[in-house]
Design a protein around this motif. Structure first.
Motif, PDB file in Angstrom:
ATOM      1  N   LEU A 208       0.824  -1.200   0.000  1.00 56.22           N
ATOM      2  CA  LEU A 208       0.000   0.000   0.000  1.00 56.22           C
ATOM      3  C   LEU A 208       0.867   1.262   0.000  1.00 56.22           C
ATOM      4  N   GLU A 209       1.935   1.260   0.799  1.00 50.80           N
ATOM      5  CA  GLU A 209       2.835   2.416   0.831  1.00 50.80           C
ATOM      6  C   GLU A 209       3.479   2.634  -0.528  1.00 50.80           C
ATOM      7  N   SER A 210       3.935   1.555  -1.136  1.00 53.68           N
ATOM      8  CA  SER A 210       4.546   1.665  -2.458  1.00 53.68           C
ATOM      9  C   SER A 210       3.543   2.126  -3.500  1.00 53.68           C
ATOM     10  N   GLU A 211       2.288   1.620  -3.392  1.00 45.66           N
ATOM     11  CA  GLU A 211       1.253   1.981  -4.352  1.00 45.66           C
ATOM     12  C   GLU A 211       0.931   3.475  -4.261  1.00 45.66           C
ATOM     13  N   LEU A 212       0.874   3.998  -3.052  1.00 46.21           N
ATOM     14  CA  LEU A 212       0.521   5.405  -2.864  1.00 46.21           C
ATOM     15  C   LEU A 212       1.650   6.347  -3.236  1.00 46.21           C
ATOM     16  N   PHE A 213       2.865   6.046  -2.727  1.00 45.00           N
ATOM     17  CA  PHE A 213       3.953   7.008  -2.848  1.00 45.00           C
ATOM     18  C   PHE A 213       4.977   6.654  -3.916  1.00 45.00           C
ATOM     19  N   GLY A 214       4.895   5.436  -4.437  1.00 44.74           N
ATOM     20  CA  GLY A 214       5.880   4.994  -5.410  1.00 44.74           C
ATOM     21  C   GLY A 214       7.121   4.428  -4.739  1.00 44.74           C
ATOM     22  N   HIS A 215       8.039   3.873  -5.517  1.00 44.13           N
ATOM     23  CA  HIS A 215       9.287   3.356  -4.952  1.00 44.13           C
ATOM     24  C   HIS A 215      10.405   3.468  -5.983  1.00 44.13           C
ATOM     25  N   MET A 216      11.611   3.454  -5.480  1.00 46.82           N
ATOM     26  CA  MET A 216      12.798   3.492  -6.330  1.00 46.82           C
ATOM     27  C   MET A 216      13.269   2.071  -6.621  1.00 46.82           C
ATOM     28  N   LYS A 217      13.962   1.908  -7.711  1.00 50.86           N
ATOM     29  CA  LYS A 217      14.527   0.610  -8.051  1.00 50.86           C
ATOM     30  C   LYS A 217      15.455   0.141  -6.936  1.00 50.86           C
ATOM     31  N   GLY A 218      15.262  -1.109  -6.479  1.00 49.14           N
ATOM     32  CA  GLY A 218      16.094  -1.673  -5.432  1.00 49.14           C
ATOM     33  C   GLY A 218      15.672  -1.300  -4.032  1.00 49.14           C
ATOM     34  N   ALA A 219      14.542  -0.596  -3.880  1.00 45.86           N
ATOM     35  CA  ALA A 219      14.100  -0.178  -2.543  1.00 45.86           C
ATOM     36  C   ALA A 219      13.759  -1.379  -1.669  1.00 45.86           C
ATOM     37  N   PHE A 220      13.300  -2.469  -2.296  1.00 39.39           N
ATOM     38  CA  PHE A 220      13.024  -3.714  -1.581  1.00 39.39           C
ATOM     39  C   PHE A 220      13.215  -4.854  -2.558  1.00 39.39           C
ATOM     40  N   THR A 221      13.042  -6.075  -2.096  1.00 42.72           N
ATOM     41  CA  THR A 221      13.441  -7.258  -2.868  1.00 42.72           C
ATOM     42  C   THR A 221      12.854  -7.295  -4.270  1.00 42.72           C
ATOM     43  N   ASP A 222      11.562  -7.032  -4.400  1.00 37.76           N
ATOM     44  CA  ASP A 222      10.920  -7.148  -5.714  1.00 37.76           C
ATOM     45  C   ASP A 222      10.884  -5.830  -6.495  1.00 37.76           C
ATOM     46  N   ALA A 223      11.580  -4.804  -6.009  1.00 37.04           N
ATOM     47  CA  ALA A 223      11.567  -3.497  -6.684  1.00 37.04           C
ATOM     48  C   ALA A 223      12.608  -3.492  -7.802  1.00 37.04           C
ATOM     49  N   ARG A 224      12.274  -4.138  -8.919  1.00 35.45           N
ATOM     50  CA  ARG A 224      13.215  -4.254 -10.031  1.00 35.45           C
ATOM     51  C   ARG A 224      13.277  -2.999 -10.882  1.00 35.45           C
ATOM     52  N   THR A 225      12.212  -2.186 -10.797  1.00 36.05           N
ATOM     53  CA  THR A 225      12.187  -0.924 -11.545  1.00 36.05           C
ATOM     54  C   THR A 225      11.628   0.168 -10.642  1.00 36.05           C
ATOM     55  N   THR A 226      11.878   1.412 -11.038  1.00 33.59           N
ATOM     56  CA  THR A 226      11.282   2.536 -10.321  1.00 33.59           C
ATOM     57  C   THR A 226       9.806   2.634 -10.693  1.00 33.59           C
ATOM     58  N   ARG A 227       8.971   2.896  -9.686  1.00 33.96           N
ATOM     59  CA  ARG A 227       7.532   2.971  -9.933  1.00 33.96           C
ATOM     60  C   ARG A 227       6.989   4.291  -9.410  1.00 33.96           C
TER      61      ARG A 227
END
Length: 456
Positions: A208-227
Motif C-alpha cells: 500500500l505504501e509503495s502503491e501510494l507514494f511509489g518506490h525506487m529501483k532496489g528499494a526492496f526485494t521485488d523493486a526491479r524498476t522505479t515505480r
C-alpha cells in the motif's frame, strides 16, 4: 385505498346497489348501462378501475374488456359473472381482465378486490413515470435517483465540483461512494485529467505504501524498476482513496504530510516529488469513533473531512428503488441481448417492500440475476431472489407487555376470529372461507363454552 371506479351494469337495481355501496366505502363510482356508454366515458375521463358485468345487451362485457385492454391497458378491468360461469370468467382473464367476482356480489369481497386493482394501477403508473424520468433526467454521472435525500447529494456535488477542496464521502457499503467520487471528477475542472482509484483495504501495508507514494529501483526485494505512486499518477486529476478508514495507523502520518505539503517521497528515495491532484476519500466506518478509540489520527480526519458528502442508504430513497431497477434492467438486457423491458407491478411492489441491507450494490446484483433468469419481457416475482420474495417488515415490540394482558391460545383464536369478522363487515360466510373452516365450526369457536346452538 379510494379510487375512481367505472361501473358497467345493465340491471338498474344492481347498478344502484354497487354505486351506493362503493360510495360508502370511499370510492368515486360512476355507473353506465352499456358498454358503448362506458367507452365514451373512458375517452372523456380517467378511471382507476372498470367493473363490468359480462352479460349485457349489445356489446358484451367480454368484448368491452378486450377493447379496454387494447386501447387503455393501464386500467384494470374486474368482471362480474354469474355463479358457476367459470368458463366465461376464464375467457375474460385470458382477454386481459385483472380479476373476476361472482354473483351474488359480496360487497366486502368486492371492496378488497377493487382496492387491489387500484393499487395495481397506481404502481404501474409509477413504474411508467419513473421509466420516463430515467430517460429525461434520472441519471447524473451514474448517480440514478430523484429522491430528496439523493438530490441533496447532487446539489453538494454541483457546489464543490469545481474547487479542489478535499471531500470525504460517507455512507453504508453499497451506496455508490465511488460513483459519487467519479461524479465530482467529471463535473469539475479536472475532468480532462486522470481519475485514479485505490481501495485502501485491498492490499497489505508494504504494498500500500509503495502503491501510494511509489518506490525506487532496489528499494526492496521485488523493486526491479522505479515505480511512480498514485499521488503522482493522478497529477492534474483526482485521487480517490476508498475505504480510507482501513488505512494502517503507521501510514497515516505519511498520508497526512502528503496532503499538507502536496509532495511525496517514494519508498527508498531521497527526493520528494510534487503532485497536483484533488483528493476524495470514502469510508463506511465511523471515523469519529475510530479517532476516539485511537485507530485513526484526529489531524488526518480533519484534513480529509473538509467537506462531508453523505450518501443515503437505499431504504431511505423511496421510489429511487424502481428508478434504479429500471436502469439496471436496461443495462443488463442490453449486455445479455435479451428483450426485457421492465418490471411487473407485483415485482416492483416486492422491490419497494424490501429493506436492501446491501443498498444499490445488492439491488444491482438482484436485477442482474433476474434478467438472466427471466423468460418474459417483464421481470416477475418468481425472477427475484428468495430473500426479496419472502421478505416481510419485522414487527418490533417497543414496550414490555403487561402480564395482565397475556391470555390463553383459545382467547387469542377468538379475538382473531372477531378481527376477521370486522374486516369482512360481519359476513360469517366470507370469514369462514378466509379462516378455512365451515360456518358451524366458526360458530362453535365464537361461542365456545356457551350453551347456545346456531340457528338454522
Amino acid at each position: 385505498m379510494p379510487g375512481r371506479i367505472l361501473i358497467v351494469e345493465d340491471e338498474r337495481e344492481m347498478r344502484v346497489m354497487l354505486e351506493k355501496g362503493l360510495t360508502r366505502r370511499g370510492f368515486e363510482p360512476r355507473a353506465c348501462e352499456t358498454a358503448d356508454d362506458a367507452l365514451a366515458a373512458l375517452s372523456a375521463e380517467d378511471f382507476d378501475t372498470v367493473l363490468t358485468d359480462l352479460r349485457m345487451p349489445g356489446m358484451s362485457g367480454l368484448a368491452l374488456c378486450e377493447r379496454i385492454v387494447l386501447n387503455r391497458p393501464d386500467i384494470p378491468v374486474v368482471v362480474v359473472t354469474a355463479f358457476g360461469s367459470m368458463e366465461t370468467a376464464v375467457a375474460a382473464i385470458r382477454a386481459g381482465a385483472y380479476d373476476f367476482i361472482t354473483k351474488p356480489v359480496d360487497l366486502d369481497a368486492l371492496v378488497l378486490l377493487l382496492e387491489r386493482a387500484v393499487r395495481h394501477r397506481a404502481l404501474r403508473e409509477e413504474v411508467r413515470r419513473l421509466r420516463q424520468a430515467l430517460g429525461r433526467e434520472g441519471e447524473a454521472d451514474g448517480l440514478v435517483g430523484q429522491s430528496p435525500a439523493l438530490r441533496q447529494a447532487y446539489a453538494l456535488i454541483e457546489r464543490v465540483a469545481d474547487v479542489d477542496t478535499t471531500v470525504l464521502i460517507t455512507g453504508e457499503s453499497g451506496t455508490g461512494k465511488e460513483v459519487a467520487a467519479r461524479a465530482l471528477h467529471t463535473r469539475g475542472r479536472r475532468r480532462g485529467g486522470p481519475f485514479v482509484a485505490l481501495n485502501c483495504a485491498a492490499m497489505p501495508e508494504p504494498l500500500l505504501e509503495s502503491e501510494l507514494f511509489g518506490h525506487m529501483k532496489g528499494a526492496f526485494t521485488d523493486a526491479r524498476t522505479t515505480r511512480t505512486g498514485l499521488f503522482v499518477q493522478a497529477h492534474g486529476g483526482t485521487l480517490f482513496l476508498d475505504e480510507v478508514g482501513e488505512l494502517p495507523l503507521s501510514l497515516q502520518p505519511k498520508l497526512l504530510r502528503a496532503l499538507q505539503e502536496r509532495r511525496v517521497r517514494p519508498v527508498g528515495g531521497s527526493e520528494e516529488v510534487e503532485f497536483d491532484a484533488r483528493i476524495v476519500a470514502a469510508t463506511n466506518r465511523d471515523l469519529e469513533l475510530a479517532v476516539e478509540e485511537g485507530r485513526f489520527r484526529e489531524d488526518l480526519y480533519y484534513r480529509l473531512n473538509v467537506i462531508n458528502l453523505e450518501l443515503p442508504p437505499l431504504r431511505a430513497r423511496g421510489n429511487d428503488v424502481l428508478l434504479l431497477s429500471q436502469h439496471f434492467v436496461e443495462h443488463f438486457a442490453t449486455r445479455t441481448g435479451k428483450r426485457v423491458l421492465g418490471l411487473s407491478p407485483a415485482a416492483a411492489q416486492k422491490l419497494l417492500g424490501y429493506s436492501w441491507p446491501g443498498n444499490v450494490r445488492e439491488l444491482q446484483n438482484c436485477i442482474e440475476r433476474a434478467v438472466a433468469l427471466t423468460s418474459f419481457e417483464q421481470l416477475t416475482v418468481d425472477d427475484l431472489p428468495e430473500r426479496v420474495r419472502s421478505y416481510s417488515t419485522p414487527q418490533v415490540m417497543h414496550e414490555v407487555p403487561d402480564m395482565s394482558e397475556l391470555v390463553t391460545l383459545e382467547e387469542v383464536e377468538r379475538r382473531y376470529i372477531h378481527r376477521v369478522l370486522e374486516a369482512v363487515g360481519g359476513s360469517r360466510t366470507l370469514a369462514a372461507r378466509i379462516l378455512g373452516v365451515d360456518r358451524k365450526t366458526l360458530y362453535r369457536k365464537l361461542h365456545r363454552g356457551e350453551n347456545e346452538e346456531p340457528s338454522s
